[in-house]
Design a protein around this motif. Structure first.
Motif, mmCIF file in Angstrom:
data_model
loop_
_atom_site.group_PDB
_atom_site.id
_atom_site.type_symbol
_atom_site.label_atom_id
_atom_site.label_comp_id
_atom_site.label_asym_id
_atom_site.label_seq_id
_atom_site.Cartn_x
_atom_site.Cartn_y
_atom_site.Cartn_z
ATOM 1 N N LEU A 73 0.830 -1.208 0.000
ATOM 2 C CA LEU A 73 0.000 0.000 0.000
ATOM 3 C C LEU A 73 0.864 1.258 0.000
ATOM 4 O O LEU A 73 0.632 2.173 -0.785
ATOM 5 N N GLN A 131 -7.654 3.022 3.148
ATOM 6 C CA GLN A 131 -7.212 1.679 2.780
ATOM 7 C C GLN A 131 -6.359 1.033 3.868
ATOM 8 O O GLN A 131 -6.288 -0.178 3.962
ATOM 9 N N LEU A 136 -11.650 1.041 4.079
ATOM 10 C CA LEU A 136 -11.447 0.685 2.672
ATOM 11 C C LEU A 136 -10.459 -0.459 2.484
ATOM 12 O O LEU A 136 -9.956 -0.656 1.388
ATOM 13 N N GLU A 137 -10.189 -1.205 3.535
ATOM 14 C CA GLU A 137 -9.195 -2.277 3.392
ATOM 15 C C GLU A 137 -9.643 -3.375 2.423
ATOM 16 O O GLU A 137 -8.821 -4.112 1.904
ATOM 17 N N MET A 139 -10.353 -2.948 -0.489
ATOM 18 C CA MET A 139 -9.792 -2.636 -1.808
ATOM 19 C C MET A 139 -8.428 -3.280 -2.035
ATOM 20 O O MET A 139 -7.987 -3.382 -3.176
ATOM 21 N N LEU A 140 -7.764 -3.696 -0.952
ATOM 22 C CA LEU A 140 -6.439 -4.290 -1.070
ATOM 23 C C LEU A 140 -6.558 -5.794 -1.242
ATOM 24 O O LEU A 140 -7.443 -6.428 -0.682
#
Length: 141
Positions: A73, A131, A136-137, A139-140
């Motif tokens: 990230l 993220q 929004l984690e 999205m990883l």
């Protein structure tokens, strides 16, 4: 650009980037917000995303591991912030003005583009913070 790459090829193998990354890791979760800013600054100064990634990539990964954040990230955030710094780098402003016959008006262009660059950088920082947190984690990978 060459001097930035040369600096990166000295700092990375010698462990200097990892040492600075250890120091920067003290920012903890705030590092997620600062990561795109570091990439933005590196490209704004050097004019090259590749150079900024070579210089700050190892630092970002080292700091991420030290602070418990995702190294992928922060490396991506460094590069994404760099893209936003590209529009205010001196050589890009010069090329843009020369291409449209506005040589000598680079300052005018910078005044028009800088607010957009900073605004988009803030949005990028907030996305990276999201993220790095449960928001929004997903999205990883």
């Amino acid at each position: 650009m060459t001097s930035v790459l040369a600096l990166a090829y000295v700092m990375n193998p010698s462990g200097q980037a990892a040492t600075i990354g250890h120091f920067v890791a003290a920012a903890g979760a705030g590092l997620a917000f600062l990561s795109p800013v570091l990439g933005w600054f590196g490209v704004a100064v050097s004019g090259s995303d590749t150079s900024a990634n070579a210089l700050f990539g190892a630092l970002q990964v080292s700091a991420a591991r030290e602070s418990g954040l995702s190294p992928e990230l922060l490396a991506a955030a460094n590069s994404s912030g760099g893209v936003l710094g590209k529009m205010i780098s001196p050589q890009n402003l010069t090329i843009a003005c020369a291409a449209v016959g506005l040589s000598g008006r680079e300052g005018d262009l910078l005044r028009k583009v800088l607010p957009w660059s900073l605004g988009l950088l803030l949005v990028m920082c907030l996305i990276v913070v999201g993220q790095s947190a449960p928001v929004l984690e997903w999205m990883l990978p």
